[in-house]
Enzyme design. Structure first.
Site, short mmCIF file in Angstrom:
data_model
loop_
_atom_site.label_atom_id
_atom_site.label_comp_id
_atom_site.label_asym_id
_atom_site.label_seq_id
_atom_site.Cartn_x
_atom_site.Cartn_y
_atom_site.Cartn_z
N TYR A 123 0.81 -1.21 0.00
CA TYR A 123 0.00 0.00 0.00
C TYR A 123 0.85 1.26 0.00
O TYR A 123 0.31 2.36 -0.13
CB TYR A 123 -0.92 0.02 1.23
CG TYR A 123 -2.30 -0.49 0.93
CD1 TYR A 123 -2.52 -1.83 0.68
CD2 TYR A 123 -3.39 0.37 0.87
CE1 TYR A 123 -3.78 -2.31 0.40
CE2 TYR A 123 -4.65 -0.10 0.59
CZ TYR A 123 -4.85 -1.43 0.36
OH TYR A 123 -6.10 -1.90 0.09
N LYS A 172 2.39 -14.76 4.68
CA LYS A 172 2.63 -15.64 3.54
C LYS A 172 4.13 -15.92 3.49
O LYS A 172 4.80 -15.79 2.46
CB LYS A 172 2.13 -14.95 2.25
CG LYS A 172 2.15 -15.80 1.01
CD LYS A 172 1.00 -16.78 0.92
CE LYS A 172 1.20 -17.72 -0.25
NZ LYS A 172 0.19 -18.79 -0.33
N ASP A 205 -3.76 -17.90 2.80
CA ASP A 205 -4.77 -18.60 1.99
C ASP A 205 -5.56 -19.58 2.85
O ASP A 205 -6.80 -19.64 2.79
CB ASP A 205 -4.15 -19.29 0.76
CG ASP A 205 -2.75 -19.84 1.01
OD1 ASP A 205 -2.19 -19.59 2.09
OD2 ASP A 205 -2.22 -20.53 0.11
N ASP A 229 -6.52 -5.79 4.55
CA ASP A 229 -7.57 -5.16 3.75
C ASP A 229 -8.57 -6.21 3.27
O ASP A 229 -9.79 -6.08 3.43
CB ASP A 229 -6.90 -4.46 2.56
CG ASP A 229 -7.88 -3.67 1.73
OD1 ASP A 229 -8.88 -3.19 2.29
OD2 ASP A 229 -7.65 -3.54 0.51
#
Ligand code: NAD
Length: 336
Positions: A123, A172, A205, A229
């Site tokens: 971002y 991740k 995930d 987000d």
């Protein structure tokens, strides 16, 4: 008396922000609102999406209530929401997702807090085409040790302050071994300082799937900017949709309160938008201002209108929906 900067926003923003102001006033809190425009409205008036007088107002009041601001997709000016978070170093984005009785949703008794890192990673807007013919583009997502440490610590401190049992770090790090790896490493070491709070981590995930099939296993969730987000919209979907999801952007010197949702251009100007999310953002703001009694009263008034389900907007699927202003008036009626 408090002085608060009010950015009504665009799209559905001005109508829902106006309802929130009336609700807060009906709860008996005296606020001097400094109304200022940002985003598209400010471009129309000042040729600048984030004029200096807006920043000056927030610097002075240190608290703002903000309606959603449209960010053009793909081109045009950069997100004013992101610019505000960067300007005031609002590093912590706290997004509660709670079930309300009477709201049709897949689950009951959801009570999740997502703590999203708000200033780093993808971002930050460090991106460009790699050549003049625009054959490829790259975005640089920087994750820092200090940025990770302060957000994870915020999540654990939040958990401790609010009697929460567990913090789940979402990452991740299996693929993003450096950025994700650093965030995870810092998170594990900060977590070890809080033996009274449960600690776990999950790959994003799997986390998305787990939140859909068994959300009750989670309590406080802390994660990096983009994952936060996405997962916070997912969380709002578990409790009845974006119309009920508030958010707080917290820094050391300022705080900006807003709904999780955007400017909803598809329903703007039609008196269809649910004002509850920004009203609940107002509740978070009142707690920040130590106006706890008024915050509790508004929270209960919103809960009561939702529980009865008669005077609510169409997104909540009542037999006969009402408009934004009518739902706001019903919440005010409960308060007076
Ligand atoms: P959105 O959140 O505006 O809308 C998504 C869907 O949810 C739409 O169908 C919309 O009608 C519905 N919805 C949203 N708020 C609602 C409400 N209060 N009541 C009933 N239904 C509601 O997302 P989008 O369409 O992807 O984004 C529109 C614009 O908003 C974009 O320019 C985006 O950048 C901006 N945005 C701003 C913020 C912010 O100001 N913090 C946050 C997210 C998106």
């Amino acid at each position: 008396m408090h002085t608060v900067t009010l950015i009504p926003g665009d799209g559905i923003g001005p109508s829902i922000a106006e309802v929130a102001v009336r609700v807060i006033e009906a709860a008996g809190v005296t606020i001097q609102w400094e109304r200022v425009d940002a985003g598209m409205t400010a471009i129309d008036k000042f040729k600048d999406p984030l004029p200096e007088h807006v920043l000056e107002s927030i610097r002075r009041t240190r608290v703002a209530l903000k309606g959603p601001l449209t960010t053009p997709v793909g081109s045009g000016f950069r997100s004013v929401n992101v610019a505000l978070r960067k300007e005031f170093d609002l590093y912590s984005n706290v997004r509660p997702a709670r079930s309300f009785e009477g709201v049709p949703s897949r689950y009951r008794d959801i009570d999740l807090i997502i703590v999203r890192e708000n200033t780093e990673e993808f971002y930050a807007g460090i991106e460009h085409y790699i050549d003049p013919s625009r054959s490829a583009a790259e975005t640089i997502g920087v994750v820092t040790r200090s940025g990770s440490e302060r957000i994870v610590r915020y999540a654990y401190e939040y958990a401790r302050r609010h009697g929460r049992k567990k913090v789940t770090t979402v990452h991740k790090a299996n693929i993003l071994k450096y950025t994700g790896g650093l965030f995870l490493e810092v998170s594990r070491s900060v977590g070890a300082e809080y033996p009274d709070i449960g600690t776990e981590d999950k790959i994003v995930d799997n986390m998305a799937m787990q939140m859909v099939i068994n959300p009750h296993q989670f309590d406080v969730i802390v994660t990096t900017n983009l994952f936060g987000d996405i997962l916070s919209d997912l969380a709002s979907g578990l409790v009845g949709g974006l119309g009920l999801a508030p958010g707080a952007n917290i820094g050391y010197s300022a705080a900006i309160f807003e709904a999780v949702h955007g400017s909803a251009p598809d329903i703007a100007g039609k008196n269809l938008a649910n004002p509850a999310a920004i009203i609940l953002a107002g509740v978070l703001m009142l707690r920040h201002l130590n106006e706890t009694a008024a915050a509790d009263r508004i929270q209960e008034a919103v809960a009561s209108v939702l529980r009865e389900g008669k005077c609510v907007t169409g997104d909540l699927k009542p037999a006969v929906p009402v408009g934004t202003t009518e739902m706001g008036a019903e919440i005010i009626r409960k308060l007076t």
